[in-house]
Structure formats: C-alpha cells, structure tokens
Write a protein that holds these residues in place. Structure first.
Motif: not given
Length: 289
Positions: A213, A235, A273-274
């Motif tokens: 991430a 993310d 997107d997480r």
C-alpha cells in the motif's frame, strides 16, 4: 455551572427519595378511606400498606438511587479531570519558570561567548551549542503548550503504542500513515484495550506482508451509543478471494477470532480502492428497542 446543576439535581433526587414513601402512604390512606372502605377492611388495608410502599420503593425509589449514583460518578470523573488539568498546568508553570528560563539564559551566555572569542573553533562550538539549545527550547515550549491543552483521546497512554505501530508499518513499507482516534479512554475496559491493541497489531502486520500500500489508516471512533468502530484501511492490492480462507493467512483469522470472543463484529472487505478491516462493538443504547 455544571457542578452546580449536578448538585441541584442530587438534592432534588434526595428529597424525592425521602418524600415518595410518605406520599405513597398518604395517597393509599386517602384512596382507602375515600373509595375502598366498603370493600377493604381496616386490617387488610393495614396489611397491604407496607407491601404497597415496598412496591413503590422497588420501582421509583430504586430508579432514583441509580440516577443519583450515576450523577455522583459523573461528578467524580469531573473532579478527577479537573485535578489532572490543574496538575498539568502546574507542570507547565514549572517548565516555564525553571527549564525554559534557564535555557534562555544559556543561549544569551553562548551569544556573549561567540562575541568575545576570536578563535574559529570556539565560535563553531558555540554556534553548535546554540543550535542545540534552540531545539531543546522549542521542545520545552511545545511540551508546555501540550500540557496546557486538555488531553485528547489520541494522547491516552494505551493509544500511543497504536500510533507507533502504524508509524512502524509506514516506515517499513514506505506508505503514508494517518491516525485518527476519538474513542475516549474511559469508553473501553482494560480487557477491551488489550484485545483491540492485539487486533490492530495483527491487521497492520497483514498490511506489511501483503498489501503493498501507499497509504495506511487507523481510525477509531465512538458509535454514539456507547460502542465503537475501529478500522484499519489501506489502498494496496486487496484480497484475492476470501482472505479468511487463504492458505498461510493466519493474521486476519486471529483478528476475527479475538473479535468474536469479545462479542464484537468483524468485517474484512474491499470498499472502492481501499481494503478495510473493521471491528465494531455495538453500544448498549443501540441495543435498546
């Protein structure tokens, strides 16, 4: 003002506790003589009177005692918070009047040494010492400012290691970290603090190993009903299938098992997107119909 309001409320509760049994007996005697005398004998009425008072005591008076205890506990917490703030202010004054002033005088002396000395090594040493004193003076000023501010949930002693865990994760992965914590220190039991710390640690270890991430978040917030929500977000690449069934992935399963043992809900999913791992404790007020 708040303490005065609590005091007035406590006095009203005490008077109600004293008056309710008397009022109950008076009402019972009035109703018995005015309406029930043809149906209820004197002996039976006298026998029923203490049971009626007991029933009222177990309902109204017991509830009043509970409210008074809660008020006393709130007042005690307020006193403890005020004492802590006074102690912080005292420490801030001591830092300002002692260390801060001494460091200022030391800086002045170094300036005088720099002006009097013509030797370059001495001037360089004085300059280095002056910079060290300046940095230390700024640290002391910041400490004084922090002491004079009311403590925040993020500054609680048990929360600091959570922030440090997030910082370590960011340092090892090169990700940017964001820590937001608004759960009050008294909103969790000691057992809950230990288990929540362990869950956050395991979730962050999982981020280090697998997420790749660029941003990592730890967010703790009350739910407004006496419970809380804690989320670990990143993310990164996300899950490939069910993360709880993946071979060799024990971290999230440990988090789930700890959460279930505490009666918390557990959720691991992709939101936009997480990747989000969420632990939540439902507050008692939310459970009431």
């Amino acid at each position: 003002m708040r303490r005065m309001d609590n005091g007035n409320k406590d006095r009203r509760i005490k008077w109600l506790i004293l008056l309710i049994p008397t009022i109950t007996i008076g009402l019972w005697e009035y109703v018995r003589h005015a309406f029930l005398l043809p149906y209820v004998s004197m002996d039976l009425g006298n026998l029923l009177a203490p049971f009626i008072v007991l029933a009222v005591t177990l309902t109204l008076v017991r509830s009043l005692f509970t409210r008074m205890e809660q008020s006393q506990m709130a007042l005690q917490r307020e006193k403890e918070a005020k004492a802590a703030l006074e102690e912080r202010e005292s420490l801030a004054r001591e830092l300002h009047d002692g260390i801060s002033q001494s460091m200022f005088l030391l800086a002045v002396k170094l300036d005088q040494l720099d002006e009097l000395s013509r030797e370059e090594p001495v001037r360089e040493l004085a300059g280095g010492l002056r910079e060290t004193v300046r940095v230390m003076h700024e640290d002391v000023r910041q400490a004084i400012a922090n002491l004079r501010q009311p403590p925040s949930p993020e500054s609680a002693a048990w929360v600091v290691p959570l922030r440090e865990l997030l910082g370590e994760t960011a340092e090892l992965t090169g990700a940017r970290a964001e820590f937001v914590w608004t759960i009050r220190d008294d909103g969790l039991t000691d057992k809950e603090k230990i288990e929540l710390h362990a869950c956050v640690r395991e979730a962050l270890v999982n981020v280090r190993k697998h997420a790749r991430a660029s941003h990592v978040y730890v967010i703790g917030e009350p739910d407004g009903a006496g419970g809380f929500r804690c989320r670990i977000e990143d993310d990164g690449v996300g899950f490939g299938g069910d993360p709880l069934q993946a071979q060799g992935r024990f971290g999230l399963r440990m988090v789930r098992d700890r959460a279930e043992a505490m009666g918390w809900s557990f959720l691991a999913e992709r939101r936009g997107d997480r990747t989000v791992v969420e632990l939540a404790k439902r507050g008692k007020r939310a459970e009431q119909p």
